[in-house]
Design a protein around this motif. Sequence first.
Motif, PDB file in Angstrom:
ATOM      1  N   MET A   1       0.834  -1.183   0.000  1.00 18.18           N
ATOM      2  CA  MET A   1       0.000   0.000   0.000  1.00 18.18           C
ATOM      3  C   MET A   1       0.873   1.239   0.000  1.00 18.18           C
ATOM      4  SD  MET A   1      -2.971  -1.159  -0.206  1.00 18.18           S
ATOM      5  CE  MET A   1      -3.813  -2.692   0.038  1.00 18.18           C
ATOM      6  N   SER A   2       0.242   2.421  -0.018  1.00 14.80           N
ATOM      7  CA  SER A   2       1.017   3.638  -0.179  1.00 14.80           C
ATOM      8  C   SER A   2       1.880   3.928   1.026  1.00 14.80           C
ATOM      9  CB  SER A   2       0.063   4.816  -0.415  1.00 14.80           C
ATOM     10  OG  SER A   2      -0.747   5.035   0.707  1.00 14.80           O
ATOM     11  N   LEU A   5       0.335   5.949   4.069  1.00 16.78           N
ATOM     12  CA  LEU A   5      -0.467   5.179   5.017  1.00 16.78           C
ATOM     13  C   LEU A   5       0.425   4.323   5.899  1.00 16.78           C
ATOM     14  CD1 LEU A   5      -3.591   4.070   2.971  1.00 16.78           C
ATOM     15  CD2 LEU A   5      -3.306   6.021   4.487  1.00 16.78           C
ATOM     16  N   LYS A 222       0.496  -4.008  -9.312  1.00 17.46           N
ATOM     17  CA  LYS A 222      -0.263  -3.045  -8.510  1.00 17.46           C
ATOM     18  C   LYS A 222      -1.119  -2.142  -9.402  1.00 17.46           C
ATOM     19  CE  LYS A 222      -1.384  -0.393  -4.957  1.00 17.46           C
ATOM     20  NZ  LYS A 222      -0.422   0.399  -4.206  1.00 17.46           N
ATOM     21  N   ARG A 248      -8.663  -1.844  -1.752  1.00 19.08           N
ATOM     22  CA  ARG A 248      -7.922  -0.718  -1.170  1.00 19.08           C
ATOM     23  C   ARG A 248      -6.680  -0.415  -2.025  1.00 19.08           C
ATOM     24  NH1 ARG A 248      -8.112   0.996   4.112  1.00 19.08           N
ATOM     25  NH2 ARG A 248      -6.484   2.519   4.528  1.00 19.08           N
ATOM     26  N   GLY A 249      -5.989  -1.461  -2.440  1.00 21.22           N
ATOM     27  CA  GLY A 249      -4.859  -1.276  -3.343  1.00 21.22           C
ATOM     28  C   GLY A 249      -5.305  -0.701  -4.671  1.00 21.22           C
ATOM     29  N   GLU A 252      -5.948   3.071  -4.519  1.00 19.53           N
ATOM     30  CA  GLU A 252      -4.671   3.792  -4.596  1.00 19.53           C
ATOM     31  C   GLU A 252      -4.128   3.779  -6.025  1.00 19.53           C
ATOM     32  OE1 GLU A 252      -1.949   2.281  -1.682  1.00 19.53           O
ATOM     33  OE2 GLU A 252      -3.333   2.590  -0.024  1.00 19.53           O
ATOM     34  N   ASP A 255      -5.666   6.382  -8.243  1.00 18.63           N
ATOM     35  CA  ASP A 255      -5.174   7.749  -8.021  1.00 18.63           C
ATOM     36  C   ASP A 255      -3.992   8.097  -8.908  1.00 18.63           C
ATOM     37  OD1 ASP A 255      -7.093   8.297  -6.154  1.00 18.63           O
ATOM     38  OD2 ASP A 255      -5.829   7.910  -4.411  1.00 18.63           O
ATOM     39  N   CYS A 256      -3.247   7.084  -9.354  1.00 13.74           N
ATOM     40  CA  CYS A 256      -2.059   7.346 -10.179  1.00 13.74           C
ATOM     41  C   CYS A 256      -2.014   6.355 -11.338  1.00 13.74           C
ATOM     42  CB  CYS A 256      -0.789   7.266  -9.329  1.00 13.74           C
ATOM     43  SG  CYS A 256      -0.608   5.726  -8.403  1.00 13.74           S
ATOM     44  N   GLY A 274      -7.243  12.855  -7.982  1.00 12.32           N
ATOM     45  CA  GLY A 274      -7.048  11.662  -7.157  1.00 12.32           C
ATOM     46  C   GLY A 274      -8.078  11.566  -6.045  1.00 12.32           C
TER      47      GLY A 274
END
Length: 570
Positions: A1-2, A5, A222, A248-249, A252, A255-256, A274
């Motif tokens: 994950m990011s 976080l 990812k 959840r991944g 994220e 967003d990118c 995002g």
Amino acid sequence: MSKNLSHQKANTRMEIPPVLRELLKKRGIEGDEELSRFLFPRLVDLLKPEKMQNLAAAANLVVEYMMSGKPIVIWGDYDVDGTTGTALLVNFFQNCGVTVTWHIPDRISEGYGLNKEWFYTFKKSLEKNDFLLITVDCGISNSAEINFIQEMGGKVIVTDHHSLPIHGLPNCLILNPAMPTCGFHKEQLAGVGVAFYLIARVRAELLTNTPFADRVTQINLKHFLAFVALGTIADMVELTSTNRILVRGGLEALDCTIFPGIQELLASCDIINGGVLSEDIGYLLGPKINAAGRLGESDLVVKMLTTSDRQQAKKMAVKLSALNEDRKRISLKDLETALTKTSKSKAENDKCVVVEERLHQGVAGIVASRLVEIYGFPAIVFAEKTLPDGSLVYVGSARSVEGINIIEILGTCANLIEYFGGHEMAAGLTVAAEKFPAFATDFTEKAKKSWNKRQFSRKKRYDIECPVENLMSDEFLTFLKLLEPYGPGNPQPIFQDSSAQIIDSRVIGKDAQHLNMTIRGKFVNLKGIGFSLGSRIHDVQKNAERTLIYTPTINRFRGNVSWQVRVIDV
């Protein structure tokens, strides 16, 4: 994950607002370790691929066809789950340098699942009959078609998640967590989730001494979780521990995102900075993707999600937006037609709603969902369809309510149904015209019996008490986002404020149906919107102090993003 976080993780345990701790405790999540696992899901904790029945054999077969250069065909369903799963596979193969053939059937002319006619045509383009078919979010109920394809010389891998058919499984490699013997049986993956696990295993196989190793090393899986998030949330599957990590991944990854089609899809929904949330998928992105399949342009979505040309992606996103507007108009018209065919008293007597009319087949599911909302009982909406041989059938979409397993009820009526398949809460079916009266009677009787046996706990209208001015702070909302994603198994939290102050209110929208409010806050007043609450305007203006049932929500407008209060009741 990011990383951000992960960085917060060590400092969060003692800082979680007490209201959210209490909310999570009510949902059975407490203790530092369990809280940490829920708030900060990690990809490393995903259920291992080897737990999926037949996955190793399926991956080996895919690699075999990639290495030999033999044709690979991907056949996906026309909904969000099927189209995103198909796009995921196509993008993966493209990144590997492998060209594949893909097909999304036309909902209106071809119907659900595999059809022999398409493969007749496809066979003519082959030098040899040896090819590999991979289904996405379909195929588990297509034994006859799969036998036909295998007789042509094709090999088949079914990737699906729908309930198992009563007449037996296809004789091929099957990846489906619905199988009780599958190690993913409790995880309830969406179709796109199954497809993701397939490419994960294929990638691992390709890394071991194959000509694809260099290319595959550059593929970051990812990024592909963006497709998984879209399909899983839109298909409303249970957010089990595995699905929560994947989605959840995926949020994220959205967003990118590196995919031009997703970039333009987000931009078409004013999501340009995002911060994609599950409600963005449920209310903006998902319906727009579904519109193409509903209105007979099923392949548009996969074309958009697999193109490398940003300008082409933008043109397709514009077309998708136009189709979605058409879908809204047709849905509203057909709902009005359906409502003339039933009534509250009939629904209460029958414990279900069955409507057949000359409706648009593509929006039948939407109309059925609205009837469930209006009447509170399971609903099936049928559209007439004339087959090429001139015979008349009724193609239906069924939606259910908590405690009523719609696919089980249809199973008890199977002798009167040409075809059916789906989930506990949603299904599709086809009934011959001459059998329809008998089916409607039989289904209604079975629905009544199921309703009388129905067991469910009456839910509170809200999860926990919290003054709106306390909740709508930057710090609180930051923690609230960690509860994402929302969906079945982790519903969006609903709060109650017993003494909110409404300092201004007015009606907005077509026919003044919505209520726009300003709510007093500690340091700054708060914007609130009550959808379909316009009729309450006079009550609110008479008495400014109100009990609010509400939840925080994101408001996106022309690139600007802000939090507002979505008022459920006032």
